[in-house]
Design a protein around this motif. Sequence first.
Motif, PDB file in Angstrom:
ATOM      1  N   TRP A  22       0.808  -1.220   0.000  1.00 25.23           N
ATOM      2  CA  TRP A  22       0.000   0.000   0.000  1.00 25.23           C
ATOM      3  C   TRP A  22       0.837   1.264   0.000  1.00 25.23           C
ATOM      4  CZ3 TRP A  22       0.285  -3.603   3.866  1.00 25.23           C
ATOM      5  CH2 TRP A  22       0.987  -3.226   5.005  1.00 25.23           C
ATOM      6  N   SER A  23       2.075   1.190   0.470  1.00 21.42           N
ATOM      7  CA  SER A  23       2.906   2.386   0.521  1.00 21.42           C
ATOM      8  C   SER A  23       3.350   2.823  -0.877  1.00 21.42           C
ATOM      9  CB  SER A  23       4.132   2.143   1.404  1.00 21.42           C
ATOM     10  OG  SER A  23       4.923   1.116   0.852  1.00 21.42           O
ATOM     11  N   PHE A  24       3.271   1.914  -1.876  1.00 22.83           N
ATOM     12  CA  PHE A  24       3.698   2.247  -3.227  1.00 22.83           C
ATOM     13  C   PHE A  24       2.573   2.815  -4.084  1.00 22.83           C
ATOM     14  CE2 PHE A  24       6.628  -1.196  -1.992  1.00 22.83           C
ATOM     15  CZ  PHE A  24       7.814  -0.506  -2.102  1.00 22.83           C
ATOM     16  N   PHE A  25       1.333   2.636  -3.662  1.00 23.92           N
ATOM     17  CA  PHE A  25       0.201   2.949  -4.521  1.00 23.92           C
ATOM     18  C   PHE A  25      -0.486   4.245  -4.123  1.00 23.92           C
ATOM     19  CE2 PHE A  25      -0.150  -1.874  -4.607  1.00 23.92           C
ATOM     20  CZ  PHE A  25       0.605  -1.969  -5.743  1.00 23.92           C
ATOM     21  N   ASP A  26      -1.161   4.845  -5.094  1.00 26.08           N
ATOM     22  CA  ASP A  26      -2.045   5.953  -4.768  1.00 26.08           C
ATOM     23  C   ASP A  26      -3.416   5.370  -4.419  1.00 26.08           C
ATOM     24  OD1 ASP A  26      -3.334   5.317  -7.156  1.00 26.08           O
ATOM     25  OD2 ASP A  26      -2.408   6.943  -8.286  1.00 26.08           O
ATOM     26  N   THR A  27      -4.363   6.237  -4.096  1.00 25.90           N
ATOM     27  CA  THR A  27      -5.675   5.776  -3.620  1.00 25.90           C
ATOM     28  C   THR A  27      -6.368   4.885  -4.633  1.00 25.90           C
ATOM     29  OG1 THR A  27      -5.864   7.844  -2.401  1.00 25.90           O
ATOM     30  CG2 THR A  27      -7.873   6.580  -2.690  1.00 25.90           C
ATOM     31  N   TYR A  28      -6.339   5.276  -5.904  1.00 30.55           N
ATOM     32  CA  TYR A  28      -7.039   4.483  -6.913  1.00 30.55           C
ATOM     33  C   TYR A  28      -6.435   3.089  -7.034  1.00 30.55           C
ATOM     34  CZ  TYR A  28      -9.422   3.107 -11.131  1.00 30.55           C
ATOM     35  OH  TYR A  28     -10.206   2.421 -12.026  1.00 30.55           O
ATOM     36  N   GLN A  29      -5.110   2.990  -6.965  1.00 28.27           N
ATOM     37  CA  GLN A  29      -4.462   1.688  -7.076  1.00 28.27           C
ATOM     38  C   GLN A  29      -4.774   0.799  -5.876  1.00 28.27           C
ATOM     39  OE1 GLN A  29      -0.486   3.149  -7.843  1.00 28.27           O
ATOM     40  NE2 GLN A  29      -0.516   2.123  -9.832  1.00 28.27           N
ATOM     41  N   ILE A  30      -4.899   1.410  -4.704  1.00 28.38           N
ATOM     42  CA  ILE A  30      -5.275   0.626  -3.520  1.00 28.38           C
ATOM     43  C   ILE A  30      -6.676   0.054  -3.700  1.00 28.38           C
ATOM     44  CG2 ILE A  30      -5.837   0.786  -1.060  1.00 28.38           C
ATOM     45  CD1 ILE A  30      -3.556   2.852  -0.848  1.00 28.38           C
ATOM     46  N   VAL A  31      -7.617   0.890  -4.169  1.00 26.99           N
ATOM     47  CA  VAL A  31      -8.989   0.424  -4.393  1.00 26.99           C
ATOM     48  C   VAL A  31      -9.004  -0.665  -5.461  1.00 26.99           C
ATOM     49  CG1 VAL A  31     -11.278   1.109  -5.229  1.00 26.99           C
ATOM     50  CG2 VAL A  31     -10.055   2.563  -3.616  1.00 26.99           C
ATOM     51  N   LEU A  32      -8.262  -0.466  -6.545  1.00 28.67           N
ATOM     52  CA  LEU A  32      -8.201  -1.462  -7.616  1.00 28.67           C
ATOM     53  C   LEU A  32      -7.634  -2.778  -7.102  1.00 28.67           C
ATOM     54  CD1 LEU A  32      -8.396  -2.345 -10.580  1.00 28.67           C
ATOM     55  CD2 LEU A  32      -6.153  -1.304 -10.951  1.00 28.67           C
ATOM     56  N   THR A  33      -6.553  -2.718  -6.337  1.00 30.60           N
ATOM     57  CA  THR A  33      -5.934  -3.926  -5.801  1.00 30.60           C
ATOM     58  C   THR A  33      -6.878  -4.657  -4.861  1.00 30.60           C
ATOM     59  OG1 THR A  33      -3.760  -2.879  -5.971  1.00 30.60           O
ATOM     60  CG2 THR A  33      -3.919  -4.829  -4.583  1.00 30.60           C
ATOM     61  N   CYS A  34      -7.516  -3.912  -3.958  1.00 31.00           N
ATOM     62  CA  CYS A  34      -8.462  -4.541  -3.020  1.00 31.00           C
ATOM     63  C   CYS A  34      -9.626  -5.181  -3.768  1.00 31.00           C
ATOM     64  CB  CYS A  34      -8.968  -3.512  -2.015  1.00 31.00           C
ATOM     65  SG  CYS A  34      -7.706  -2.974  -0.845  1.00 31.00           S
ATOM     66  N   PHE A  35     -10.126  -4.493  -4.790  1.00 31.44           N
ATOM     67  CA  PHE A  35     -11.227  -5.037  -5.575  1.00 31.44           C
ATOM     68  C   PHE A  35     -10.813  -6.332  -6.270  1.00 31.44           C
ATOM     69  CE2 PHE A  35     -13.155  -5.381  -9.845  1.00 31.44           C
ATOM     70  CZ  PHE A  35     -14.462  -5.659  -9.471  1.00 31.44           C
ATOM     71  N   LEU A  36      -9.635  -6.328  -6.899  1.00 31.84           N
ATOM     72  CA  LEU A  36      -9.182  -7.516  -7.616  1.00 31.84           C
ATOM     73  C   LEU A  36      -8.922  -8.682  -6.669  1.00 31.84           C
ATOM     74  CD1 LEU A  36      -6.803  -5.892 -10.259  1.00 31.84           C
ATOM     75  CD2 LEU A  36      -9.083  -6.842 -10.640  1.00 31.84           C
ATOM     76  N   LEU A  37      -8.308  -8.392  -5.513  1.00 32.71           N
ATOM     77  CA  LEU A  37      -8.046  -9.456  -4.548  1.00 32.71           C
ATOM     78  C   LEU A  37      -9.345 -10.020  -3.985  1.00 32.71           C
ATOM     79  CD1 LEU A  37      -4.978  -7.989  -2.613  1.00 32.71           C
ATOM     80  CD2 LEU A  37      -4.993  -9.943  -4.172  1.00 32.71           C
ATOM     81  N   PHE A  38     -10.279  -9.132  -3.616  1.00 30.41           N
ATOM     82  CA  PHE A  38     -11.553  -9.576  -3.057  1.00 30.41           C
ATOM     83  C   PHE A  38     -12.342 -10.383  -4.086  1.00 30.41           C
ATOM     84  CE2 PHE A  38     -16.063  -8.925  -2.058  1.00 30.41           C
ATOM     85  CZ  PHE A  38     -16.092  -9.400  -0.763  1.00 30.41           C
ATOM     86  N   SER A  39     -12.417  -9.867  -5.314  1.00 27.30           N
ATOM     87  CA  SER A  39     -13.146 -10.582  -6.373  1.00 27.30           C
ATOM     88  C   SER A  39     -12.474 -11.907  -6.700  1.00 27.30           C
ATOM     89  CB  SER A  39     -13.228  -9.722  -7.629  1.00 27.30           C
ATOM     90  OG  SER A  39     -13.954  -8.551  -7.377  1.00 27.30           O
ATOM     91  N   GLY A  40     -11.144 -11.913  -6.669  1.00 26.04           N
ATOM     92  CA  GLY A  40     -10.419 -13.155  -6.931  1.00 26.04           C
ATOM     93  C   GLY A  40     -10.687 -14.212  -5.873  1.00 26.04           C
ATOM     94  N   CYS A  41     -10.757 -13.789  -4.616  1.00 25.74           N
ATOM     95  CA  CYS A  41     -11.071 -14.734  -3.536  1.00 25.74           C
ATOM     96  C   CYS A  41     -12.496 -15.268  -3.685  1.00 25.74           C
ATOM     97  CB  CYS A  41     -10.891 -14.066  -2.175  1.00 25.74           C
ATOM     98  SG  CYS A  41      -9.178 -13.721  -1.756  1.00 25.74           S
ATOM     99  N   CYS A  42     -13.433 -14.385  -4.010  1.00 25.26           N
ATOM    100  CA  CYS A  42     -14.824 -14.825  -4.221  1.00 25.26           C
ATOM    101  C   CYS A  42     -14.926 -15.761  -5.420  1.00 25.26           C
ATOM    102  CB  CYS A  42     -15.740 -13.614  -4.415  1.00 25.26           C
ATOM    103  SG  CYS A  42     -15.990 -12.653  -2.922  1.00 25.26           S
ATOM    104  N   THR A  43     -14.156 -15.471  -6.464  1.00 19.96           N
ATOM    105  CA  THR A  43     -14.143 -16.354  -7.635  1.00 19.96           C
ATOM    106  C   THR A  43     -13.584 -17.724  -7.271  1.00 19.96           C
ATOM    107  OG1 THR A  43     -13.841 -14.438  -9.071  1.00 19.96           O
ATOM    108  CG2 THR A  43     -13.337 -16.578 -10.017  1.00 19.96           C
TER     109      THR A  43
END
Length: 199
Positions: free
Chosen positions: A80-101
């Motif tokens: 999270w220290s490397f990303f801006d706000t949008y990248q954090i949201v994108l990463t969380c979305f992809l990880l969460f969706s990937g886990c649900c998938t």
Amino acid sequence: MKKIPVQNIAKVLYVLVLAALACNVIALYLVPEVVWHGRIGLPDGMQIYVNGNALMGEIGKHRLLTYFAGGAALWIVGWWSFFDTYQIVLTCFLLFSGCCTAVILWQARRVLKTILRGEPFTWSNAVSLRRAAWACFLIAGAALVRVTFSVCYYHSPRPLATYNAFFVPMFAMGGLLCLVMSALFRQATELKDENDLTI
């Protein structure tokens, strides 16, 4: 016992589901790395591959290990220290969706196993389909949150025309379909149990 055509189809689907599950797990591991490189451009090795000139010798084993180690380092150090706000949201979305998938694929694997055994009408199938339905609803909710965030972040309605906006109705309908299938399996199982008791 002779296999019926449905079991032959289930066997092919079982292999495809396992392959998709394996790819999903690998993709989950690489999400932070891909999001980070998405901001600064593709890594050299990936650019070579995209250009069609990729040879294992050109990329080199050490470079591939660097990418995998880089992905692990981002997890350990705190990506999270490397990303801006949008990248954090994108990463969380992809990880969460990937886990649900992964949950959806795992439940599909369980249902297909019972079909391969020739016992499709069991209580476990109804439960598996209900779990898959809730995973679909969670993905739809996460997509809705991401679309809402993107509209606010960019101050534009353009994110409403992206694949994320399409995820909301698509996974909501998938969840409803899984719930209907769960109810059908539950009802069929009840009828089967009643018939078994009658006999």
